[in-house]
Scaffold this motif. Structure first.
Motif, PDB file in Angstrom:
ATOM      1  N   GLU A  45       0.828  -1.214   0.000  1.00 25.86           N
ATOM      2  CA  GLU A  45       0.000   0.000   0.000  1.00 25.86           C
ATOM      3  C   GLU A  45       0.861   1.263   0.000  1.00 25.86           C
ATOM      4  O   GLU A  45       0.323   2.372   0.010  1.00 25.86           O
ATOM      5  CB  GLU A  45      -0.914  -0.002   1.234  1.00 25.86           C
ATOM      6  N   GLY A  46       2.180   1.093   0.046  1.00 23.48           N
ATOM      7  CA  GLY A  46       3.090   2.237  -0.072  1.00 23.48           C
ATOM      8  C   GLY A  46       3.640   2.778   1.238  1.00 23.48           C
ATOM      9  O   GLY A  46       4.408   3.743   1.233  1.00 23.48           O
ATOM     10  N   TYR A  47       3.252   2.191   2.368  1.00 23.27           N
ATOM     11  CA  TYR A  47       3.810   2.651   3.651  1.00 23.27           C
ATOM     12  C   TYR A  47       5.261   2.220   3.742  1.00 23.27           C
ATOM     13  O   TYR A  47       5.632   1.150   3.265  1.00 23.27           O
ATOM     14  CB  TYR A  47       3.049   2.031   4.836  1.00 23.27           C
ATOM     15  N   ARG A  48       6.073   3.055   4.404  1.00 27.59           N
ATOM     16  CA  ARG A  48       7.461   2.661   4.658  1.00 27.59           C
ATOM     17  C   ARG A  48       7.499   1.934   6.007  1.00 27.59           C
ATOM     18  O   ARG A  48       6.603   2.113   6.843  1.00 27.59           O
ATOM     19  CB  ARG A  48       8.365   3.890   4.653  1.00 27.59           C
ATOM     20  N   THR A  49       8.512   1.120   6.218  1.00 29.76           N
ATOM     21  CA  THR A  49       8.549   0.308   7.443  1.00 29.76           C
ATOM     22  C   THR A  49       9.935   0.362   8.088  1.00 29.76           C
ATOM     23  O   THR A  49      10.958   0.407   7.391  1.00 29.76           O
ATOM     24  CB  THR A  49       8.224  -1.169   7.127  1.00 29.76           C
ATOM     25  N   ALA A  50       9.943   0.334   9.428  1.00 32.92           N
ATOM     26  CA  ALA A  50      11.221   0.336  10.152  1.00 32.92           C
ATOM     27  C   ALA A  50      11.109  -0.524  11.390  1.00 32.92           C
ATOM     28  O   ALA A  50      10.018  -0.779  11.912  1.00 32.92           O
ATOM     29  CB  ALA A  50      11.602   1.761  10.555  1.00 32.92           C
ATOM     30  N   LEU A  51      12.268  -0.948  11.876  1.00 34.17           N
ATOM     31  CA  LEU A  51      12.348  -1.595  13.180  1.00 34.17           C
ATOM     32  C   LEU A  51      12.754  -0.527  14.186  1.00 34.17           C
ATOM     33  O   LEU A  51      13.608   0.315  13.896  1.00 34.17           O
ATOM     34  CB  LEU A  51      13.411  -2.705  13.154  1.00 34.17           C
ATOM     35  N   GLY A  52      12.152  -0.572  15.382  1.00 34.08           N
ATOM     36  CA  GLY A  52      12.544   0.345  16.462  1.00 34.08           C
ATOM     37  C   GLY A  52      12.641  -0.460  17.747  1.00 34.08           C
ATOM     38  O   GLY A  52      11.688  -0.539  18.506  1.00 34.08           O
ATOM     39  N   SER A  53      13.793  -1.087  17.951  1.00 34.58           N
ATOM     40  CA  SER A  53      13.936  -2.034  19.064  1.00 34.58           C
ATOM     41  C   SER A  53      15.072  -1.636  19.994  1.00 34.58           C
ATOM     42  O   SER A  53      16.084  -1.104  19.547  1.00 34.58           O
ATOM     43  CB  SER A  53      14.228  -3.428  18.489  1.00 34.58           C
ATOM     44  N   ASN A  95      14.569  -7.800   4.587  1.00 33.48           N
ATOM     45  CA  ASN A  95      14.249  -7.035   3.360  1.00 33.48           C
ATOM     46  C   ASN A  95      12.873  -6.358   3.416  1.00 33.48           C
ATOM     47  O   ASN A  95      12.533  -5.578   2.536  1.00 33.48           O
ATOM     48  CB  ASN A  95      14.333  -7.949   2.127  1.00 33.48           C
ATOM     49  N   LEU A  96      12.080  -6.664   4.444  1.00 32.08           N
ATOM     50  CA  LEU A  96      10.759  -6.017   4.567  1.00 32.08           C
ATOM     51  C   LEU A  96      10.835  -4.758   5.431  1.00 32.08           C
ATOM     52  O   LEU A  96       9.811  -4.163   5.754  1.00 32.08           O
ATOM     53  CB  LEU A  96       9.730  -7.002   5.136  1.00 32.08           C
ATOM     54  N   PHE A  97      12.049  -4.370   5.830  1.00 33.46           N
ATOM     55  CA  PHE A  97      12.239  -3.158   6.637  1.00 33.46           C
ATOM     56  C   PHE A  97      13.155  -2.195   5.884  1.00 33.46           C
ATOM     57  O   PHE A  97      14.262  -2.562   5.492  1.00 33.46           O
ATOM     58  CB  PHE A  97      12.849  -3.522   8.002  1.00 33.46           C
ATOM     59  N   ASP A  98      12.690  -0.957   5.702  1.00 27.85           N
ATOM     60  CA  ASP A  98      13.511   0.047   5.001  1.00 27.85           C
ATOM     61  C   ASP A  98      14.632   0.549   5.903  1.00 27.85           C
ATOM     62  O   ASP A  98      15.698   0.929   5.422  1.00 27.85           O
ATOM     63  CB  ASP A  98      12.625   1.234   4.595  1.00 27.85           C
ATOM     64  N   VAL A  99      14.369   0.589   7.207  1.00 26.62           N
ATOM     65  CA  VAL A  99      15.356   1.117   8.166  1.00 26.62           C
ATOM     66  C   VAL A  99      15.365   0.221   9.403  1.00 26.62           C
ATOM     67  O   VAL A  99      14.307  -0.235   9.837  1.00 26.62           O
ATOM     68  CB  VAL A  99      14.978   2.574   8.574  1.00 26.62           C
ATOM     69  N   ILE A 100      16.559  -0.019   9.938  1.00 19.19           N
ATOM     70  CA  ILE A 100      16.645  -0.768  11.189  1.00 19.19           C
ATOM     71  C   ILE A 100      17.270   0.136  12.252  1.00 19.19           C
ATOM     72  O   ILE A 100      18.435   0.540  12.133  1.00 19.19           O
ATOM     73  CB  ILE A 100      17.495  -2.048  11.013  1.00 19.19           C
ATOM     74  N   ALA A 101      16.462   0.512  13.240  1.00 14.25           N
ATOM     75  CA  ALA A 101      16.987   1.256  14.395  1.00 14.25           C
ATOM     76  C   ALA A 101      16.896   0.284  15.563  1.00 14.25           C
ATOM     77  O   ALA A 101      15.814  -0.187  15.917  1.00 14.25           O
ATOM     78  CB  ALA A 101      16.147   2.499  14.657  1.00 14.25           C
ATOM     79  N   ASP A 102      18.053  -0.055  16.128  1.00 13.60           N
ATOM     80  CA  ASP A 102      18.039  -0.989  17.256  1.00 13.60           C
ATOM     81  C   ASP A 102      19.001  -0.512  18.329  1.00 13.60           C
ATOM     82  O   ASP A 102      19.491   0.624  18.278  1.00 13.60           O
ATOM     83  CB  ASP A 102      18.323  -2.432  16.799  1.00 13.60           C
ATOM     84  N   GLY A 103      19.273  -1.358  19.299  1.00 11.13           N
ATOM     85  CA  GLY A 103      20.119  -0.970  20.428  1.00 11.13           C
ATOM     86  C   GLY A 103      21.503  -0.499  20.025  1.00 11.13           C
ATOM     87  O   GLY A 103      22.195   0.153  20.818  1.00 11.13           O
ATOM     88  N   LEU A 104      21.918  -0.825  18.784  1.00  7.81           N
ATOM     89  CA  LEU A 104      23.253  -0.403  18.333  1.00  7.81           C
ATOM     90  C   LEU A 104      23.225   1.053  17.838  1.00  7.81           C
ATOM     91  O   LEU A 104      24.259   1.691  17.739  1.00  7.81           O
ATOM     92  CB  LEU A 104      23.747  -1.303  17.193  1.00  7.81           C
ATOM     93  N   GLY A 141      15.528   8.145   9.574  1.00  6.25           N
ATOM     94  CA  GLY A 141      16.073   7.275   8.516  1.00  6.25           C
ATOM     95  C   GLY A 141      15.063   7.075   7.391  1.00  6.25           C
ATOM     96  O   GLY A 141      15.434   6.940   6.224  1.00  6.25           O
ATOM     97  N   LEU A 142      13.792   7.061   7.748  1.00  4.45           N
ATOM     98  CA  LEU A 142      12.737   6.861   6.742  1.00  4.45           C
ATOM     99  C   LEU A 142      12.357   8.157   6.032  1.00  4.45           C
ATOM    100  O   LEU A 142      11.638   8.136   5.032  1.00  4.45           O
ATOM    101  CB  LEU A 142      11.460   6.329   7.428  1.00  4.45           C
ATOM    102  N   CYS A 143      12.832   9.293   6.588  1.00  2.00           N
ATOM    103  CA  CYS A 143      12.457  10.631   6.093  1.00  2.00           C
ATOM    104  C   CYS A 143      10.945  10.829   6.200  1.00  2.00           C
ATOM    105  O   CYS A 143      10.294  11.346   5.265  1.00  2.00           O
ATOM    106  CB  CYS A 143      12.913  10.862   4.657  1.00  2.00           C
ATOM    107  N   VAL A 144      10.355  10.398   7.316  1.00  6.14           N
ATOM    108  CA  VAL A 144       8.922  10.566   7.556  1.00  6.14           C
ATOM    109  C   VAL A 144       8.750  11.358   8.854  1.00  6.14           C
ATOM    110  O   VAL A 144       9.436  11.076   9.855  1.00  6.14           O
ATOM    111  CB  VAL A 144       8.213   9.186   7.669  1.00  6.14           C
ATOM    112  N   ASN A 145       7.852  12.348   8.852  1.00  6.84           N
ATOM    113  CA  ASN A 145       7.616  13.126  10.072  1.00  6.84           C
ATOM    114  C   ASN A 145       7.041  12.236  11.161  1.00  6.84           C
ATOM    115  O   ASN A 145       6.199  11.381  10.871  1.00  6.84           O
ATOM    116  CB  ASN A 145       6.589  14.241   9.811  1.00  6.84           C
ATOM    117  N   PRO A 146       7.438  12.458  12.435  1.00  4.15           N
ATOM    118  CA  PRO A 146       6.911  11.627  13.527  1.00  4.15           C
ATOM    119  C   PRO A 146       5.388  11.534  13.534  1.00  4.15           C
ATOM    120  O   PRO A 146       4.832  10.471  13.782  1.00  4.15           O
ATOM    121  CB  PRO A 146       7.438  12.332  14.785  1.00  4.15           C
ATOM    122  N   GLY A 147       4.708  12.631  13.218  1.00 10.39           N
ATOM    123  CA  GLY A 147       3.239  12.624  13.231  1.00 10.39           C
ATOM    124  C   GLY A 147       2.620  11.712  12.183  1.00 10.39           C
ATOM    125  O   GLY A 147       1.429  11.411  12.234  1.00 10.39           O
TER     126      GLY A 147
END
Ligand code: B16
Ligand code: MG
Length: 216
Positions: free
Chosen positions: A106-114, A130-139, A157-163
């Motif tokens: 549907e065009g949404y971007r996806t990230a991990l936030g762990s 490969n299903l995550f555009d950005v990985i933000a984790d403990g590192l 990383g996704l260039c998407v506003n928090p809102g």
């Protein structure tokens, strides 16, 4: 599309909590005390060093020196890495794989936030990196949830506003982190734990039926 979903890992994508608990329990036993199962709940979403403090408190050993604590955290992590070595795509929680495919189509971007330093490694083991555009984790972060750093790093990383981000979380500290970051939040689990989330679902399988479009 300038809209995104940010997924917590443990408790949302995969149930690694049981392995964290087993590793901490084994560490506690090696130190001569027990870490009971009901306290395992306190470790969810909490960083490795904060988890160690919770475990040491149960054994009245919080007085240890910082270097000693580092050594203990390292040995717990070795036990944990051993436990998760057999993870595979069969361990992905219900509906998550299908939900990722759907929102991405549907065009949404996806990230991990762990909070986990092994976040990227676990996604690779599950075969869904490969299903995550950005990985933000403990590192990638220095401040643990409820600080919003991990989710803001993902959004940047996704260039998407928090809102325009929806965080999917199972822990109280994670819901608070999402809200502190100005994001929408879907809580997975019990209402009493997830107060503050915009929508609460009992389990991940219900994401496929959720009215997530109304967030945007
Ligand atoms: P590590 P999440 C969290 O994952 C776990 O819930 C928490 O129990 C763990 O201590 C933390 O990751 C750090 O993990 O020791 O692997 O760096 O829920 O934020 O995905
Ligand atoms: Mg979690």
């Amino acid at each position: 599309m300038n809209r995104a979903f940010i997924f917590d890992l443990d408790g949302v994508v995969v149930n690694t909590a049981k392995f964290h608990y087993q590793a901490w329990k084994q560490l506690a036993q090696s130190l001569g005390f027990d870490f009971p199962e009901e306290k395992g709940e306190l470790l969810k979403g909490v960083s490795r060093m904060e988890s160690l403090e919770i475990v040491l408190e149960a054994g009245e050993m919080t007085h240890l020196k910082a270097v000693e604590k580092e050594v203990l955290a390292d040995s717990k992590n070795r036990l944990y890495l051993d436990f998760i070595s057999g993870l595979s795509n069969e361990d992905i929680l219900p509906g998550i794989y299908e939900f990722l495919l759907r929102i991405r189509s549907e065009g949404y971007r996806t990230a991990l936030g762990s909070a986990s330093k092994s976040g990227g490694l676990i996604l690779r083991r599950l075969g869904i990196e490969n299903l995550f555009d950005v990985i933000a984790d403990g590192l990638s972060i220095t401040r643990a949830k409820p600080d919003p750093e991990v989710f803001l790093t993902a959004a940047e990383g996704l260039c998407v506003n928090p809102g325009n981000c929806v965080v999917v979380e199972d822990a109280r500290a994670g819901v608070a982190a999402a809200k502190n970051g100005g994001m929408h939040c879907i809580g997975i689990g019990k209402e009493e734990v997830l107060k503050g989330a915009d929508l609460i679902l009992k389990h991940t399988g219900l994401l496929l039926e959720a009215d997530y479009k109304s967030f945007f």
